[in-house]
Design an enzyme around this catalytic site. Structure first.
Site, mmCIF file in Angstrom:
data_model
loop_
_atom_site.group_PDB
_atom_site.id
_atom_site.type_symbol
_atom_site.label_atom_id
_atom_site.label_comp_id
_atom_site.label_asym_id
_atom_site.label_seq_id
_atom_site.Cartn_x
_atom_site.Cartn_y
_atom_site.Cartn_z
ATOM 1 N N GLU A 1 -3.665 -1.183 7.116
ATOM 2 C CA GLU A 1 -2.918 -1.008 6.162
ATOM 3 C C GLU A 1 -4.248 -1.041 4.825
ATOM 4 O O GLU A 1 -3.268 -0.641 4.282
ATOM 5 C CB GLU A 1 -2.002 -1.934 6.059
ATOM 6 C CG GLU A 1 -0.514 -1.629 4.626
ATOM 7 C CD GLU A 1 0.968 -2.145 4.868
ATOM 8 O OE1 GLU A 1 1.356 -1.786 3.992
ATOM 9 O OE2 GLU A 1 0.979 -3.161 5.427
ATOM 10 N N ASP A 2 -4.147 -2.519 4.959
ATOM 11 C CA ASP A 2 -5.480 -2.856 4.053
ATOM 12 C C ASP A 2 -6.577 -2.416 3.491
ATOM 13 O O ASP A 2 -7.398 -3.116 2.603
ATOM 14 C CB ASP A 2 -5.097 -4.649 3.706
ATOM 15 C CG ASP A 2 -3.538 -4.148 2.829
ATOM 16 O OD1 ASP A 2 -2.546 -3.471 2.735
ATOM 17 O OD2 ASP A 2 -3.136 -5.517 2.885
#
Length: 726
Positions: free
Chosen positions: A83-84
C-alpha cells in the site's frame, strides 16, 4: 512521543522472543521479510516522528506473543509495503509464497472503515472485512493487532482523529475481538477507546477506584491466600490469581446501566485455574463451603459455553466481612481459549489444539453473517445489521431435544424458529416455552426450552407483520425472501399502500401529479419500474425511511421544474417551517423557510431573511456575518423579518463554555441543564491549553430571554470561566 516509545519494539526484540518460543518458526523467512520492510519504509515516519518500520515490527511482536505462526508474522512485517511503497504482490508471491502474498493482499484491501464517508462505501468495506475473515481468519487477527498497536500509540494524533478512531474501534474492532474470543485484545481496545471518548467519566472512575485500591488490594490478597491454602491440600498444581474489572466494564455498568460503583459485585474477581473439568466442579463446592454464595449469581459456562467458546464457572460470593467478589473457575485449556480466542488454535496446536471441526464451528457465526448480507440492498441496513450482530449481548435457549441455540438479547420465538431452520420459521403457527403456549412474538429468556408448532399446510408462510418484531438478520431475510418469491402481487399492493401512506401524507400533491412524481423518484433510485419499487417496499427489500431525504429532495426538484412560486407551498413535515407560523417577512407571504444554522436565530433576536431563487427563505440574525453590506450585489435579496407572537416551539442554540479541567465539571454542567429542564441536543468536550477544557453544546430553548437566563445560571457553576453563544 517519549511516553509512547515503550509500545515500539526493535527487530532484535522480536527475534529474541521468537527464538525463546517452543513453537517452530522459519527464522530465515522472518529475517528476509524484515529486511524488505526496513528498506521499503526507510524514509517513512510515523506521525510521532519515529521510523515507520517500528510499527510493523511491533505488530509482529504482539502476534508472536499470541503464538501466531510464521506466515502471520511475515505478513505483519510486510502488511504496509504494498500500500505504501513500490513493492508489488507479484514480487511478494515470488519471494515469500502465495499464502503470505494472499494475507498481505487481504489486509491491504481491508483498508479502513471510515465512519464519516457515504454509507455505500462503509457497507462495502464491512463486506470486505467479513469476506476476508471467512477466507483466512488470520487476516482479521493481524488487523486487530494492527489496530491495537495504533491505539496504543494514538496520543500523538490530532484530537478529532483520536475520537474518530476510538469510535470506530468500539463499534467494529472490539466487538470482532469479542466474537473471536480474544478477550485481552478486546478489553485493551475498549479501555483505550473509552478513555478518549469520555475522559472525564473515566477519570471519575479511576479516582473512585484509587480511594479504595489499597484496602481492596489487601482484601484480595487475603482472600487469595485463604483459597490457595484450602485448595492446595487436594490440588497441588492449582493457580489462584486476582483480577480487576476493566475500565470499560465499570463504565458500562455505571454510566450506561445506571449502577452505583458500590453495586458492582464483580469489581474484582478471583480466578482459579486447574487441570480438569472435574476439578472445576470440586473447587466450586469448596468455594461455596468457604463463603456465602449470592443467589442467582451462578453461571455454568462449561456445560453451556458462550458463542465465542468461552468456558468457565462463575459464582459470586460474600466473605466474612460482607465483601462480595466473583470467582471464575476454569481449566488451562479454557484459560488459553479465553485469553487468546482463535489465536489459541495456532498458539497451542502442538498441545491442546481443538479439532478442525471445532475450529470451523467457532467461525460458524461469521459465515452465517456473510450469508445474511448477500441479499442486502440497503447500505444503511447492512451497516446497522453487522454492528448489531457484532456487538449484541446474547442469550441461549434449548430445543425440546436439548440442542443449544444462541440468539441475541431480545430475540423472539420467531427468531428461534428461523435460526433452527428457515422452513420451520415459514411454517410456524404457534410456540411453547417451557411447555406453555405463548404468542409467537414473545421474547426468549436465558435457559428456556422452546418448541415450535408447525402447520401442515404446504401453502403456509410467514406474516408480513413479523418483520416488525424479529431481532435477527436470519429471520428478517428469510421472511423477506419468502414474501418476495411467493407474494409478488400482494407485495406490489402492500408497497403502494405504504408509499401512499408514508410519502403522500408528508407531501401534498394533486391527483394527476402523483404518478409523474413517483416516476421521478424511482428514476433517481435507479429502479426498473414503479411496480418494482412498490414490490421492494412491500416485502421489506428496502426501508422507506432511508429513502425519505432523497424523496423530499426529488419533490422540491419536481415542483420547482413546474411552478417555482408553488414549490414550497404544499411541502409539509420535511424539516422546514412555514414562515407565516414563525416569522413575518416584509412584502412576502406563503414562503417556506428554515432557520440558518450559521447563527441559529431565536425569538428576541433582530432578524432578516435571504430569499433564494427557489422561493425559499433562510432566516438569519441581523448580526450574522453572512448578512451583506448595503453596497453588496446580493443586498436586494435580503428582506426585513419579524418574529410572530405566542410561539410555542423550541429552538436550537449553540453554547461554548471554557471551564477548568476539574473532575466532575461536565457532570455539574449537564445536571444544571437537567434541573432547568433544558433538552441537550448534542455535547462535545476537549482539552485546550493552560489545563482548561472547551465544552460545546446545542440546547433547546424558547427564546433569547430564556437563553440568557440559562447562561446566567451556568456561569454560577464552580469552575465555569466563560459562557458564550455561537
Amino acid at each position: 512521543m517519549s511516553a509512547q516509545v515503550k509500545f515500539y519494539k526493535k527487530y532484535e526484540d522480536l527475534r529474541t522472543l521468537i527464538l525463546k518460543k517452543r513453537e517452530k518458526f522459519d527464522i530465515e523467512a522472518i529475517d528476509k521479510a524484515y529486511e524488505l520492510a526496513r528498506k521499503s519504509h526507510e524514509f517513512q515516519k510515523r506521525y510521532s516522528g519515529i521510523s515507520y518500520v517500528y510499527h510493523p515490527v511491533s505488530v509482529a511482536y504482539i502476534l508472536a506473543e499470541l503464538g501466531m505462526d510464521t506466515e502471520s508474522i511475515v505478513a505483519a512485517l510486510l502488511h504496509d509495503v504494498v500500500e505504501d511503497t513500490n513493492v508489488t504482490l507479484n514480487f511478494l508471491s515470488k519471494e515469500f509464497g502465495a499464502n503470505i502474498a494472499s494475507l498481505v493482499d487481504s489486509i491491504t484491501k481491508l483498508g479502513k472503515i471510515p465512519l464519516s464517508t457515504k454509507e455505500e462505501r462503509q457497507a462495502e468495506n464491512l463486506r470486505k472485512m467479513l469476506i476476508a475473515m471467512a477466507r483466512d481468519i488470520r487476516v482479521i487477527v493481524i488487523k486487530l493487532v494492527d489496530r491495537l498497536h495504533n491505539m496504543r500509540t494514538i496520543d500523538c494524533m490530532p484530537p478529532q482523529h483520536r475520537r474518530d478512531k476510538s469510535l470506530e474501534t468500539m463499534e467494529i474492532y472490539a466487538p470482532i475481538a469479542h466474537r473471536l474470543g480474544m478477550k485481552t485484545i478486546q478489553e485493551e481496545l475498549e479501555d483505550i477507546s473509552i478513555r478518549i471518548l469520555d475522559p472525564i467519566a473515566c477519570e471519575k472512575i479511576e479516582q473512585s477506584l484509587k480511594t479504595t485500591q489499597i484496602s481492596k488490594d489487601k482484601i484480595i490478597k487475603g482472600i487469595r491466600d485463604k483459597i490457595l491454602d484450602e485448595l492446595t491440600r487436594d490440588i497441588p498444581d492449582v493457580r489462584v490469581e486476582g483480577r480487576a474489572k476493566s475500565i470499560w466494564g465499570i463504565y458500562r455498568k455505571v454510566f450506561m446501566l445506571g449502577h452505583q460503583i458500590e453495586e458492582i459485585y464483580d469489581m474484582f474477581a478471583i480466578r482459579i485455574i486447574v487441570d480438569t473439568v472435574k476439578e472445576c466442579y470440586n473447587v466450586l463446592g469448596v468455594i461455596h463451603n468457604m463463603f456465602t454464595a449470592l443467589t442467582n449469581r451462578f453461571k455454568d459456562y462449561i456445560s453451556t459455553p458462550k458463542p465465542n467458546f468461552y468456558q468457565s464457572l462463575h459464582t459470586t460470593v460474600v466473605d466474612a466481612n460482607a465483601v462480595p467478589f466473583e470467582v471464575q473457575i476454569r481449566t488451562w485449556d479454557m484459560h488459553y481459549t479465553s485469553e487468546y480466542g482463535v489465536a489459541a488454535h495456532w498458539k497451542y496446536k502442538s498441545g491442546i489444539a481443538e479439532s478442525k471441526d471445532s475450529f470451523e464451528e467457532r467461525l460458524s457465526w461469521l459465515r452465517r453473517m456473510i450469508e445474511n448480507q448477500i441479499s442486502s440492498s440497503s447500505a444503511g441496513d447492512l451497516i446497522g445489521d453487522i454492528k448489531t450482530d457484532l456487538a449484541s449481548e446474547e442469550i441461549y435457549a434449548f430445543t425440546p431435544r436439548g440442542d443449544l441455540i444462541n440468539l441475541p438479547l431480545g430475540a423472539t420465538v420467531i427468531d428461534f424458529a428461523y435460526f433452527v431452520d428457515s422452513e420451520m420459521g415459514n411454517k410456524m403457527i404457534g410456540a411453547k416455552i417451557d411447555n406453555r403456549m405463548v404468542p409467537i412474538g414473545t421474547r426468549i429468556k436465558n435457559g428456556q426450552i422452546v418448541e415450535i408448532i408447525k402447520s401442515k399446510d404446504p401453502l403456509k408462510g410467514p406474516s408480513r407483520n413479523w418483520l416488525r418484531v424479529v431481532r435477527t438478520i436470519e429471520a428478517r431475510n428469510s421472511i423477506s425472501n419468502w414474501l418476495k418469491k411467493e407474494k409478488k402481487q400482494e407485495n406490489i399492493l402492500e408497497g403502494k399502500k405504504v408509499v401512499e401512506r408514508e410519502i403522500l401524507r408528508k407531501i401534498k400533491l394533486e391527483k394527476e401529479e402523483v404518478e409523474p412524481f413517483l416516476k421521478r423518484v424511482i428514476k433517481r433510485q435507479k429502479y426498473d419500474s414503479l411496480e418494482k419499487f412498490f414490490e421492494l417496499v412491500g416485502y421489506g427489500g428496502i426501508a422507506l425511511k432511508n429513502l425519505m431525504p432523497e424523496i423530499e429532495e426529488a419533490y422540491l426538484e419536481f415542483k420547482n421544474s413546474k411552478e417555482p412560486e408553488l414549490a414550497h407551498k404544499n411541502l409539509t413535515g420535511v424539516n422546514r417551517k412555514v414562515l407565516k407560523k414563525i416569522v413575518n417577512i416584509d412584502g412576502i407571504s406563503n414562503c417556506t423557510a428554515s432557520l440558518a444554522k450559521c447563527c441559529s436565530p431565536l425569538p428576541g433576536d433582530s432578524i432578516c431573511a435571504l430569499i433564494t431563487k427557489g422561493f425559499v427563505a433562510s432566516v438569519h440574525r441581523q448580526s450574522c456575518v453572512k448578512v451583506p453590506q448595503l453596497d453588496s450585489e446580493d443586498y436586494n435579496r435580503w428582506m426585513n423579518a419579524h418574529w410572530c407572537s405566542d410561539l410555542k416551539t423550541n429552538f436550537s442554540s449553540k453554547l461554548e463554555l471554557i471551564v477548568s479541567n476539574r473532575s466532575g465539571i461536565l457532570a455539574d454542567v449537564t445536571l444544571k441543564f437537567s434541573l432547568m429542564n433544558i433538552p441537550i441536543d448534542s455535547l462535545n468536550t476537549r482539552n485546550i491549553e493552560n489545563n482548561l477544557r472547551l465544552i460545546t453544546c446545542i440546547i433547546l430553548v424558547k427564546n433569547l430571554e430564556h437563553l440568557n437566563t440559562i447562561i446566567t445560571a451556568i456561569k454560577k457553576i464552580e469552575g465555569v470561566l466563560t459562557v458564550g453563544r455561537i
